[in-house]
Design a protein around this motif. Structure first.
Motif, PDB file in Angstrom:
ATOM      1  N   HIS A   1     -37.338  66.423 -33.233  1.00 37.57           N
ATOM      2  CA  HIS A   1     -38.308  67.508 -33.278  1.00 37.57           C
ATOM      3  C   HIS A   1     -38.967  67.569 -34.642  1.00 37.57           C
ATOM      4  CE1 HIS A   1     -35.530  68.518 -29.975  1.00 37.57           C
ATOM      5  NE2 HIS A   1     -36.700  68.557 -29.381  1.00 37.57           N
TER       6      HIS A   1
ATOM      7  N   LEU B 208     -32.047  73.334 -25.883  1.00 41.31           N
ATOM      8  CA  LEU B 208     -33.481  73.596 -25.999  1.00 41.31           C
ATOM      9  C   LEU B 208     -33.952  74.494 -24.851  1.00 41.31           C
ATOM     10  CD1 LEU B 208     -34.563  69.962 -26.884  1.00 41.31           C
ATOM     11  CD2 LEU B 208     -34.383  71.878 -28.485  1.00 41.31           C
TER      12      LEU B 208
ATOM     13  N   HIS C 182     -34.272  61.489 -29.559  1.00 40.70           N
ATOM     14  CA  HIS C 182     -35.091  62.654 -29.212  1.00 40.70           C
ATOM     15  C   HIS C 182     -35.084  63.571 -30.439  1.00 40.70           C
ATOM     16  CE1 HIS C 182     -35.558  66.244 -26.156  1.00 40.70           C
ATOM     17  NE2 HIS C 182     -36.385  66.355 -27.182  1.00 40.70           N
TER      18      HIS C 182
ATOM     19  N   HIS D  91     -42.039  67.575 -29.384  1.00 41.69           N
ATOM     20  CA  HIS D  91     -40.872  66.754 -29.058  1.00 41.69           C
ATOM     21  C   HIS D  91     -41.271  65.311 -29.283  1.00 41.69           C
ATOM     22  CE1 HIS D  91     -38.725  70.080 -26.916  1.00 41.69           C
ATOM     23  NE2 HIS D  91     -39.974  70.523 -26.848  1.00 41.69           N
TER      24      HIS D  91
ATOM     25  N   HIS E 280     -41.244  63.547 -19.038  1.00 40.18           N
ATOM     26  CA  HIS E 280     -40.274  64.456 -19.659  1.00 40.18           C
ATOM     27  C   HIS E 280     -40.075  65.585 -18.649  1.00 40.18           C
ATOM     28  CE1 HIS E 280     -38.977  66.615 -23.641  1.00 40.18           C
ATOM     29  NE2 HIS E 280     -38.176  66.891 -22.643  1.00 40.18           N
TER      30      HIS E 280
HETATM   31 CU   LIG Z   1     -37.356  67.857 -27.531  1.00 41.90          CU
END
Ligand SMILES: [Cu+2]
Length: 283
Positions: free
Chosen positions: A115, A218, A113, A100, A236
């Motif tokens: 990936h 997710l 955000h 992430h 996070h």
């Molecule tokens: Cu993520």
């Protein structure tokens, strides 16, 4: 003591490998690397305290352009190596992804955000487009197979017209409207080093009806990223009940120190991800 020495050594290696490869080692770059080093050590102390294994990986960050420009796609590669510089090949999936990546501007007004795609042999890649010039901080989190979660960060200076820097003001009103949703953040007390539950209540703004069919994003009802005003601390957080569907999504966390933090909650409804920011003060 040994731990500190190892992490200093890793940082030193990072500086050596990072700056050594670039042709012009200007002062800014050195400054950036120093900042990164501080950030990493700091984070290591604050958030990996209760984790049994210490992080022995290093991340080597490389942009396809020496200095990225705003509004231009730039490729970023992140190579994960062990402390001896050998590639780390295997990672555990966390929340459906191997890595992430959170991107914020230094004043925390911009948030993304992403990936990065795993190419193999410890190499991740992602395309970025920074909206304006200025300094950005990137945080990558990943889990080397069988080990604890690792967070690495990197500061990059982006060329281009700068936006006015916004100061972080604590939100007086903890209800926000984002894309037709009315989101209210609530909590008991925000105190450094004290467990706190952050509750996000989500309603339809137009009808005022609670939303009870949030979709997993997710693999969980929501994701929360928290960054301190000085960008040193990164959290996070995943929900307490991942299978919740709303209208409430609860997250338990602990702020490492007092000060101002920005919180981004991310939720999915009807196929769309919404990101809702809040600025809070922790005493
Ligand atoms: Cu993520």
């Amino acid at each position: 003591m040994k731990k500190i020495m190892v992490s200093t050594l890793i940082s030193a290696l990072l500086i050596a490998s990072g700056c050594g490869k670039s042709d012009n080692t200007n002062e800014n770059q050195h400054m950036n690397h120093e900042n990164m080093q501080q950030g990493e050590n700091h984070e290591g102390m604050n958030h990996e305290m209760n984790q049994s294994q210490e992080d022995t990986t290093q991340a080597v960050w490389k942009f396809s352009k020496e200095t990225p420009k705003s509004n231009e796609m730039v490729d970023l590669t992140i190579q994960i190596n062990d402390k001896d510089g050998k590639t780390v090949k295997d990672f555990d999936i966390q929340h459906e992804k191997l890595m992430h990546l959170i991107v914020v501007s230094k004043d925390l007004s911009y948030f993304d955000h992403l990936h990065p795609e795993y190419i193999g042999d410890g190499l991740f890649t992602v395309s970025l487009n920074f909206p304006v010039g200025g300094e950005y901080k990137l945080y990558a989190d990943y889990v080397p197979k069988g080990a604890s979660k690792v967070v690495k960060n990197h500061i990059v200076r982006v060329e281009g017209k700068k936006a006015k820097t916004t100061t972080l003001n604590t939100d007086k009103n903890l209800t926000k409207v984002v894309e037709g949703k009315e989101i209210t953040l609530s909590f008991d007390e925000l105190k450094a080093e004290k467990d706190v539950t952050l509750n996000f209540n989500i309603k339809d703004h137009r009808t005022g009806r609670p939303i009870t069919n949030l979709q997993p994003y997710l693999g969980a009802v929501g994701h929360v990223v928290i960054i301190s005003e000085d960008t040193e601390d990164y959290l996070h957080v995943h929900p307490m009940d991942e299978k919740a569907k709303g209208p409430d999504a609860k997250f338990m966390t602990k702020f490492p120190k007092s000060g101002i933090y920005k919180i981004w909650g991310q939720f999915q409804h009807e196929g769309k991800v919404i990101t809702v920011p809040f600025v809070v003060k922790v005493s």
